[in-house]
Design a protein around this motif. Structure first.
Motif, mmCIF file in Angstrom:
data_model
loop_
_atom_site.group_PDB
_atom_site.id
_atom_site.type_symbol
_atom_site.label_atom_id
_atom_site.label_comp_id
_atom_site.label_asym_id
_atom_site.label_seq_id
_atom_site.Cartn_x
_atom_site.Cartn_y
_atom_site.Cartn_z
ATOM 1 N N CYS A 19 0.868 -1.186 0.000
ATOM 2 C CA CYS A 19 0.000 0.000 0.000
ATOM 3 C C CYS A 19 0.907 1.239 0.000
ATOM 4 O O CYS A 19 1.747 1.386 0.890
ATOM 5 C CB CYS A 19 -0.879 -0.033 1.244
ATOM 6 S SG CYS A 19 -1.942 1.403 1.420
ATOM 7 N N ILE A 20 0.750 2.072 -1.033
ATOM 8 C CA ILE A 20 1.568 3.288 -1.114
ATOM 9 C C ILE A 20 0.664 4.499 -0.939
ATOM 10 O O ILE A 20 -0.258 4.713 -1.733
ATOM 11 C CB ILE A 20 2.331 3.361 -2.468
ATOM 12 C CG1 ILE A 20 3.211 2.117 -2.643
ATOM 13 C CG2 ILE A 20 3.174 4.640 -2.543
ATOM 14 C CD1 ILE A 20 3.960 2.052 -3.974
ATOM 15 N N ASN A 21 0.903 5.260 0.109
ATOM 16 C CA ASN A 21 0.112 6.469 0.410
ATOM 17 C C ASN A 21 -1.395 6.205 0.368
ATOM 18 O O ASN A 21 -2.154 6.977 -0.213
ATOM 19 C CB ASN A 21 0.457 7.606 -0.562
ATOM 20 C CG ASN A 21 1.926 7.954 -0.494
ATOM 21 O OD1 ASN A 21 2.553 7.752 0.529
ATOM 22 N ND2 ASN A 21 2.465 8.450 -1.599
ATOM 23 N N GLY A 22 -1.811 5.073 0.928
ATOM 24 C CA GLY A 22 -3.236 4.767 1.012
ATOM 25 C C GLY A 22 -3.804 4.086 -0.212
ATOM 26 O O GLY A 22 -4.991 3.767 -0.251
ATOM 27 N N LYS A 23 -2.958 3.832 -1.217
ATOM 28 C CA LYS A 23 -3.450 3.148 -2.414
ATOM 29 C C LYS A 23 -2.893 1.721 -2.431
ATOM 30 O O LYS A 23 -1.672 1.535 -2.409
ATOM 31 C CB LYS A 23 -2.985 3.917 -3.657
ATOM 32 C CG LYS A 23 -3.595 3.404 -4.932
ATOM 33 C CD LYS A 23 -3.320 4.382 -6.085
ATOM 34 C CE LYS A 23 -3.590 3.789 -7.444
ATOM 35 N NZ LYS A 23 -4.748 2.944 -7.567
ATOM 36 N N ILE A 120 -10.208 0.522 0.667
ATOM 37 C CA ILE A 120 -9.287 0.248 -0.446
ATOM 38 C C ILE A 120 -9.777 0.968 -1.709
ATOM 39 O O ILE A 120 -9.016 1.661 -2.363
ATOM 40 C CB ILE A 120 -9.155 -1.277 -0.686
ATOM 41 C CG1 ILE A 120 -8.529 -1.953 0.553
ATOM 42 C CG2 ILE A 120 -8.326 -1.552 -1.942
ATOM 43 C CD1 ILE A 120 -8.427 -3.472 0.463
ATOM 44 N N ASP A 121 -11.039 0.741 -2.049
ATOM 45 C CA ASP A 121 -11.567 1.295 -3.306
ATOM 46 C C ASP A 121 -12.676 2.313 -3.041
ATOM 47 O O ASP A 121 -13.299 2.295 -1.980
ATOM 48 C CB ASP A 121 -12.177 0.168 -4.162
ATOM 49 C CG ASP A 121 -11.117 -0.753 -4.746
ATOM 50 O OD1 ASP A 121 -10.017 -0.264 -5.053
ATOM 51 O OD2 ASP A 121 -11.403 -1.958 -4.887
ATOM 52 N N ASP A 122 -12.961 3.143 -4.030
ATOM 53 C CA ASP A 122 -14.112 4.045 -3.957
ATOM 54 C C ASP A 122 -15.356 3.293 -4.416
ATOM 55 O O ASP A 122 -15.232 2.382 -5.232
ATOM 56 C CB ASP A 122 -13.884 5.254 -4.869
ATOM 57 C CG ASP A 122 -12.874 6.221 -4.253
ATOM 58 O OD1 ASP A 122 -12.846 6.310 -3.015
ATOM 59 O OD2 ASP A 122 -12.116 6.830 -5.020
ATOM 60 N N PRO A 123 -16.556 3.645 -3.965
ATOM 61 C CA PRO A 123 -16.842 4.664 -2.961
ATOM 62 C C PRO A 123 -16.548 4.147 -1.549
ATOM 63 O O PRO A 123 -16.765 2.962 -1.277
ATOM 64 C CB PRO A 123 -18.342 4.902 -3.141
ATOM 65 C CG PRO A 123 -18.870 3.594 -3.640
ATOM 66 C CD PRO A 123 -17.776 2.977 -4.445
ATOM 67 N N PHE A 293 -22.362 -0.576 0.914
ATOM 68 C CA PHE A 293 -20.960 -0.719 0.499
ATOM 69 C C PHE A 293 -20.585 -2.195 0.492
ATOM 70 O O PHE A 293 -20.664 -2.870 1.521
ATOM 71 C CB PHE A 293 -20.038 0.063 1.441
ATOM 72 C CG PHE A 293 -20.345 1.531 1.439
ATOM 73 C CD1 PHE A 293 -19.716 2.375 0.541
ATOM 74 C CD2 PHE A 293 -21.301 2.058 2.300
ATOM 75 C CE1 PHE A 293 -20.025 3.724 0.502
ATOM 76 C CE2 PHE A 293 -21.618 3.406 2.278
ATOM 77 C CZ PHE A 293 -20.978 4.240 1.372
ATOM 78 N N ILE A 294 -20.230 -2.688 -0.689
ATOM 79 C CA ILE A 294 -19.891 -4.102 -0.858
ATOM 80 C C ILE A 294 -18.495 -4.172 -1.453
ATOM 81 O O ILE A 294 -18.251 -3.632 -2.537
ATOM 82 C CB ILE A 294 -20.912 -4.797 -1.798
ATOM 83 C CG1 ILE A 294 -22.333 -4.643 -1.232
ATOM 84 C CG2 ILE A 294 -20.558 -6.259 -1.997
ATOM 85 C CD1 ILE A 294 -23.436 -5.191 -2.114
ATOM 86 N N GLN A 298 -12.183 -9.834 -4.457
ATOM 87 C CA GLN A 298 -10.848 -10.219 -3.958
ATOM 88 C C GLN A 298 -10.593 -9.711 -2.532
ATOM 89 O O GLN A 298 -9.723 -10.227 -1.838
ATOM 90 C CB GLN A 298 -9.745 -9.716 -4.888
ATOM 91 C CG GLN A 298 -9.671 -8.217 -5.002
ATOM 92 C CD GLN A 298 -8.404 -7.755 -5.709
ATOM 93 O OE1 GLN A 298 -7.340 -8.318 -5.526
ATOM 94 N NE2 GLN A 298 -8.539 -6.722 -6.541
ATOM 95 N N TYR A 299 -11.388 -8.697 -2.080
ATOM 96 C CA TYR A 299 -11.200 -8.170 -0.729
ATOM 97 C C TYR A 299 -12.261 -8.663 0.255
ATOM 98 O O TYR A 299 -12.356 -8.176 1.371
ATOM 99 C CB TYR A 299 -11.165 -6.637 -0.755
ATOM 100 C CG TYR A 299 -10.076 -6.090 -1.632
ATOM 101 C CD1 TYR A 299 -8.749 -6.485 -1.431
ATOM 102 C CD2 TYR A 299 -10.353 -5.207 -2.668
ATOM 103 C CE1 TYR A 299 -7.737 -6.012 -2.248
ATOM 104 C CE2 TYR A 299 -9.339 -4.718 -3.482
ATOM 105 C CZ TYR A 299 -8.045 -5.126 -3.272
ATOM 106 O OH TYR A 299 -7.040 -4.664 -4.075
#
Ligand code: KG4
Ligand code: ZN
Length: 333
Positions: A19-23, A120-123, A293-294, A298-299
């Motif tokens: 994870c780099i800077n929250g990504k 991890i992802d938006d939203p 939120f789903i 993979q997560y």
């Protein structure tokens, strides 16, 4: 600004993520097929597989992210809950690597990481939100106030819902893990064909042990009359069992949303990969005016992406651990 390596080894997946800077850049998972033939995870075999996989998996994510180990700012790892022998591999590896690089260790609670996978992802949800956390070991409704403040509003008093899926699948003669198999077979089945009684549990708690017994007795009775009953009705059985479990989950979730007056609703954990649960939840979003939120598939099941993002969020709060921290198979929430 931080570069975090996440490591997950609590059960039967050896996983690493950068994870780099929250990504979250990648999420490599080495699954262990060896357990299938035993109908469940064999702890000693899981440890050996973790031992074999951990170096190549970590090596892979570093190379893939184009990161040199000495560019890491911290190492997040699952401290618990989970299988002791499995946790030990990830814990020892994370500690030795952090010590050799002189960087902080960030111990992570596996179930809280399932919740934080939503970042991890938006939203992304905003605080506070409710999270239905459903896995092979847990079934909880949480009120999530911040990455470090999560309150259990209700939970299972006996089996976890994932366990109920797996045990029901075993009774149907399906291989382990049965949850995904039931999901697949149910897609061709009629969920109204068979009726299984639901447990009546007070407050926001759950009980899933009774349904397993009710399925067992029902199948025994039917197979006595017709030896091929299970194979002839496998799709309808899978669909009916799945719908019973899902409606039990969602009844309490509706109650929790009303009680807490929160309309941001998330799901997390292995069972949140269930396609019917995802579909019904999206329908409820319209009916109950929820924002749902789903996580990406993979997560949902065990992965290090959720450990790496948790590491990022806790690194910001300087929630660091010690080299003397031992793995906690029953880590308190
Ligand atoms: O979170 P997870 O990967 O591991 C634990 O921390 O327990 O959850 C595993 C559980 C298993 O019980 C598995 O059968 C269930 O998640 N599961 C599913 C599906 N995919 C995984 N249950 C129902 N439908 C699915 N599609
Ligand atoms: Zn899990």
């Amino acid at each position: 600004m931080a570069v975090i390596l996440g490591i997950e080894s609590s059960c039967d997946e050896t996983s690493a993520s950068i994870c780099i800077n929250g990504k979250v850049i990648n999420n490599e998972i080495a699954s262990q097929a060896i357990h299938e033939q035993y109908g469940g995870v064999v702890p000693e075999l899981a440890s050996r597989e973790h031992q074999r996989n951990i170096v190549p998996v970590v090596d892979h994510v570093l190379k893939h992210a184009n990161i040199n180990a000495n560019e890491l700012d911290g190492i997040a790892y699952t401290r618990g809950p989970g299988l002791l022998g499995a946790l030990l591999i990830g814990n020892s590896f994370a500690k030795s690597m952090a010590a050799s690089l002189s960087i902080p260790l960030i111990p992570i609670h596996h179930m809280k990481a399932h919740v934080l996978a939503h970042f991890i992802d938006d939203p992304k949800p905003t605080y506070p939100f409710l999270c239905l956390t459903v896995s092979g070991g847990h079934t909880q409704i949480l009120r999530v106030n911040s990455p470090t403040d999560m309150i259990i509003l209700g939970q299972t008093l006996d089996d976890a819902v994932g366990e109920a899926f797996d045990k029901a699948a075993k009774l149907l003669g399906l291989p382990y893990p049965g949850g995904p198999m039931i999901d697949k077979l149910a897609q061709e089945g009629d969920a109204t064909k068979f009726d299984f009684s639901k447990a009546d549990v007070p407050d926001l708690n759950y009980s899933f042990s009774g349904i397993k017994t009710s399925i067992l007795y029902f199948l025994r009775k039917e197979v006595q009359k017709n030896q091929n009953f299970i194979s002839e009705n496998i799709n309808d059985l899978a669909a009916s069992i799945q719908d019973t479990l899902i409606s039990m989950l969602l009844e309490k979730l509706i109650q929790a949303a009303k009680q807490e007056k929160v309309n941001q609703i998330a799901i997390a954990g292995g069972v949140s990969a269930n396609s019917r649960l995802r579909k019904v939840l999206n329908e409820y979003a319209i009916e109950h005016d929820w924002e749902v939120f789903i996580p990406d598939f993979q997560y949902c099941t065990d992965n290090a992406g959720m450990i790496a993002i948790s590491g990022h969020l806790l690194y910001e709060k300087k929630a660091f651990g010690l080299l003397s921290d031992s793995p906690l198979p029953r880590m308190p929430f």
